[in-house]
Scaffold this active site. Structure first.
Site, PDB file in Angstrom:
ATOM      1  N   TYR A 151       0.806  -1.222   0.000  1.00 19.35           N
ATOM      2  CA  TYR A 151       0.000   0.000   0.000  1.00 19.35           C
ATOM      3  C   TYR A 151       0.840   1.274   0.000  1.00 19.35           C
ATOM      4  O   TYR A 151       0.310   2.370  -0.090  1.00 19.35           O
ATOM      5  CB  TYR A 151      -0.940   0.008   1.206  1.00 19.35           C
ATOM      6  CG  TYR A 151      -2.194  -0.809   0.995  1.00 19.35           C
ATOM      7  CD1 TYR A 151      -2.117  -2.169   0.736  1.00 19.35           C
ATOM      8  CD2 TYR A 151      -3.448  -0.221   1.034  1.00 19.35           C
ATOM      9  CE1 TYR A 151      -3.256  -2.920   0.528  1.00 19.35           C
ATOM     10  CE2 TYR A 151      -4.601  -0.963   0.826  1.00 19.35           C
ATOM     11  CZ  TYR A 151      -4.495  -2.311   0.571  1.00 19.35           C
ATOM     12  OH  TYR A 151      -5.634  -3.052   0.358  1.00 19.35           O
ATOM     13  N   LYS A 201       2.847 -14.892   3.630  1.00 19.51           N
ATOM     14  CA  LYS A 201       3.142 -15.742   2.479  1.00 19.51           C
ATOM     15  C   LYS A 201       4.662 -15.909   2.457  1.00 19.51           C
ATOM     16  O   LYS A 201       5.353 -15.515   1.512  1.00 19.51           O
ATOM     17  CB  LYS A 201       2.609 -15.057   1.207  1.00 19.51           C
ATOM     18  CG  LYS A 201       2.730 -15.860  -0.063  1.00 19.51           C
ATOM     19  CD  LYS A 201       1.747 -17.019  -0.163  1.00 19.51           C
ATOM     20  CE  LYS A 201       2.027 -17.828  -1.418  1.00 19.51           C
ATOM     21  NZ  LYS A 201       1.276 -19.090  -1.470  1.00 19.51           N
ATOM     22  N   ASP A 234      -2.911 -18.115   1.654  1.00 13.82           N
ATOM     23  CA  ASP A 234      -3.796 -18.929   0.793  1.00 13.82           C
ATOM     24  C   ASP A 234      -4.521 -19.986   1.627  1.00 13.82           C
ATOM     25  O   ASP A 234      -5.735 -20.176   1.505  1.00 13.82           O
ATOM     26  CB  ASP A 234      -3.037 -19.540  -0.398  1.00 13.82           C
ATOM     27  CG  ASP A 234      -1.705 -20.182  -0.033  1.00 13.82           C
ATOM     28  OD1 ASP A 234      -1.270 -20.066   1.131  1.00 13.82           O
ATOM     29  OD2 ASP A 234      -1.095 -20.820  -0.927  1.00 13.82           O
ATOM     30  N   ASP A 258      -6.617  -6.852   4.039  1.00 14.05           N
ATOM     31  CA  ASP A 258      -7.735  -6.334   3.252  1.00 14.05           C
ATOM     32  C   ASP A 258      -8.540  -7.494   2.678  1.00 14.05           C
ATOM     33  O   ASP A 258      -9.769  -7.541   2.776  1.00 14.05           O
ATOM     34  CB  ASP A 258      -7.193  -5.453   2.120  1.00 14.05           C
ATOM     35  CG  ASP A 258      -8.297  -4.933   1.220  1.00 14.05           C
ATOM     36  OD1 ASP A 258      -9.316  -4.461   1.765  1.00 14.05           O
ATOM     37  OD2 ASP A 258      -8.154  -5.018  -0.017  1.00 14.05           O
ATOM     38  N   ASP A 262     -12.644  -9.334   3.859  1.00 11.76           N
ATOM     39  CA  ASP A 262     -13.883  -9.447   3.071  1.00 11.76           C
ATOM     40  C   ASP A 262     -14.413 -10.877   3.208  1.00 11.76           C
ATOM     41  O   ASP A 262     -15.617 -11.105   3.306  1.00 11.76           O
ATOM     42  CB  ASP A 262     -13.648  -9.111   1.587  1.00 11.76           C
ATOM     43  CG  ASP A 262     -13.962  -7.638   1.259  1.00 11.76           C
ATOM     44  OD1 ASP A 262     -13.745  -6.776   2.138  1.00 11.76           O
ATOM     45  OD2 ASP A 262     -14.417  -7.356   0.125  1.00 11.76           O
TER      46      ASP A 262
HETATM   47  C1  IPM Z   1     -10.881  -1.282   2.723  1.00  8.53           C
HETATM   48  C2  IPM Z   1     -10.746  -0.863   1.276  1.00  8.53           C
HETATM   49  C3  IPM Z   1      -9.520   0.025   1.101  1.00  8.53           C
HETATM   50  C4  IPM Z   1      -8.286  -0.822   1.440  1.00  8.53           C
HETATM   51  C5  IPM Z   1      -9.328   0.645  -0.291  1.00  8.53           C
HETATM   52  C6  IPM Z   1     -10.593   1.198  -0.853  1.00  8.53           C
HETATM   53  C7  IPM Z   1      -8.249   1.688  -0.243  1.00  8.53           C
HETATM   54  O1  IPM Z   1     -10.727  -1.970   0.427  1.00  8.53           O
HETATM   55  O2  IPM Z   1     -10.954  -0.406   3.590  1.00  8.53           O
HETATM   56  O3  IPM Z   1     -10.936  -2.485   2.979  1.00  8.53           O
HETATM   57  O4  IPM Z   1      -7.764  -1.540   0.570  1.00  8.53           O
HETATM   58  O5  IPM Z   1      -7.867  -0.751   2.591  1.00  8.53           O
HETATM   59 MN    MN Z   2     -11.208  -3.826   1.442  1.00  4.40          MN
END
Ligand code: IPM
Ligand code: MN
Ligand code: NAD
Length: 388
Positions: A151, A201, A234, A258, A262
């Site tokens: 990042y 990783k 992974d 990140d 999700d």
């Molecule tokens: C999150 C988002 C951000 C990240 C992006 C939009 C910069 O995906 O907050 O999870 O990757 O941190």
């Molecule tokens: Mn994200």
């Protein structure tokens, strides 16, 4: 009521008061943030504190109108607050990366928000797509390093648009930032079930991986009561849905954090449910609390966004402000309302974003919800330890 960050803020009431900056942002960001503010109103009334709220208009509209991303004036306003509630930023009207890097990542860096704290908790009665998963088996926290890795933004492209195009994108890993994240993870685990898992990783990213492993060993020596292990990222994508109970605190690199959160959101019922806190742990600037999801342009304006992630982020925010009772009540009320929904997002959710905000607010007022809120207390303990 919100006011523009360009006006001077007014103080509401006396007594316990917190200065709160609000960045609604783009797409569903303002929708879920408005719902969170409705919940906050109820929490304030019940627990006897006030907030002085300042809206900071950042995002696609401001950018397209003025060309501004994160101005020094906006940073100044944000810095003058105790905390920040953030919705989401990102728009199909703007080339990917401009707003995300220029605002979200710039904010996290500018305000030294070293840790991205992302709880993965399945609340009782909430439907999860993972067959057989129970709340007892799903209660972990991801500590995502929030300032570097891939990042950082270094990289270059030559011959773009030709078959000779070459793009490089690096990853920066400093002992300082990795140590800060790992130390935080061990402190948190000490307050919880006493286990830290490093997710990386190391079998391919051997340079960064070795640094992370070294730091974990070094920090672990200071926490004899916390056990630690290691999982490749992974494999984490297999373990997380299948056996989340093996994790307590997962510490990981920015990009891996990140991605796996999700997936973690899915375990909890969906992206609309997951919360996060970008924590400044040195007291130099405010922390910022935001749902894990983005601006969801596919459902923006429809009232289909689930505000639970924003509500649970508000709970983290309240905990960090020392409003522990209010934090627990907001978490509990959000979990209770979630458990009653036929679906957790979309047209079949059974109520609009705003209606859900009202429902959660009513549950806060009535003192409903029986969820035990341990993370809020744990966070307060870690915060106190860091400050001493
Ligand atoms: C999150 C988002 C951000 C990240 C992006 C939009 C910069 O995906 O907050 O999870 O990757 O941190
Ligand atoms: Mn994200
Ligand atoms: P997204 O998280 O916005 O949406 C992914 C999917 O989840 C979509 O189908 C969306 O409808 C659904 N979803 C998201 N939040 C929901 C909610 N509260 N309730 C119900 N459903 C929900 O991810 P994306 O589509 O990859 O990204 C959209 C934009 O948001 C992009 O510009 C991206 O860069 C940005 N983004 C911003 C943040 C942030 O502000 N922190 C985070 C992630 C993505």
């Amino acid at each position: 009521m919100l006011q523009s960050g360009l006006d001077s803020p007014t103080t509401e009431g006396t007594g316990r008061s917190h200065k709160l900056a609000v960045i609604g942002g783009d797409g569903i960001g303002p929708e879920v943030t408005d719902a969170a503010l409705t919940i906050l109103d109820a929490a304030q009334d019940r627990f006897g504190f006030t907030t002085e709220r300042t809206e900071v208009p950042l995002g696609a509209d401001a950018y397209l109108e003025t060309g501004d991303l994160l101005t020094p004036e906006a940073i100044e306003v944000l810095r003058s607050n105790d905390t920040i509630l953030f919705g989401a930023i990102g728009s199909p009207r703007v080339t990917p990366g401009i707003l995300e890097r220029g605002i979200i990542l710039a904010l996290r860096a500018e305000l030294r928000q070293a840790i991205n704290l992302r709880p993965v908790r399945l609340y009782p009665g909430v439907p999860t797509p993972i067959a057989g998963l129970t709340p007892e088996r799903c209660d972990l926290v991801v500590v995502r390093e929030n300032s570097e890795g891939s990042y950082v933004g270094g990289g270059s492209t030559v011959h773009r648009g030709t078959p000779g195009a070459v793009a490089t994108q690096g990853s920066t890993n400093t002992w300082y930032a990795v140590h800060r994240a790992v130390d935080f993870a061990f402190r948190l685990a000490e307050q919880r079930r006493g286990k830290v898992t490093l997710c990386h990783k190391t079998n391919v990213l051997v340079e960064a991986g070795a640094l992370w492993l070294d730091v974990v060993e070094e920090v672990a020596a200071r926490f004899p009561d916390v056990e630690h292990d290691y999982v490749h990222v992974d494999a984490m994508c297999m373990h997380l849905p299948v056996s989340p109970e093996r994790f307590d605190v997962v510490v990981t690199d920015n990009l891996f954090g990140d991605i796996i959160t999700d997936l973690g959101a899915v375990l909890q019922g969906g992206l609309g449910v997951a919360a996060s806190g970008n924590l400044n742990i040195d007291g130099s600037a405010p922390s910022m609390f935001e749902p894990v999801h983005g601006s969801a342009p596919d459902i923006a304006g429809k009232g289909w966004a689930n505000p639970a992630g924003a509500g649970l982020s508000l709970a983290l925010c309240l905990a960090s402000l020392g409003e522990g009772e209010a934090a627990a009540a907001v978490e509990s009320a959000t979990a209770e309302v979630l458990a009653d929904l036929p679906e957790l997002s979309g047209a079949t959710m059974g109520a609009s974003t705003a209606e859900l905000g009202e429902r959660i607010a009513s549950a806060v007022t009535d003192g409903h919800g029986g969820v035990q809120s341990s993370l809020m207390t744990q966070l307060a303990a870690v915060q106190a330890g860091l400050a001493s």
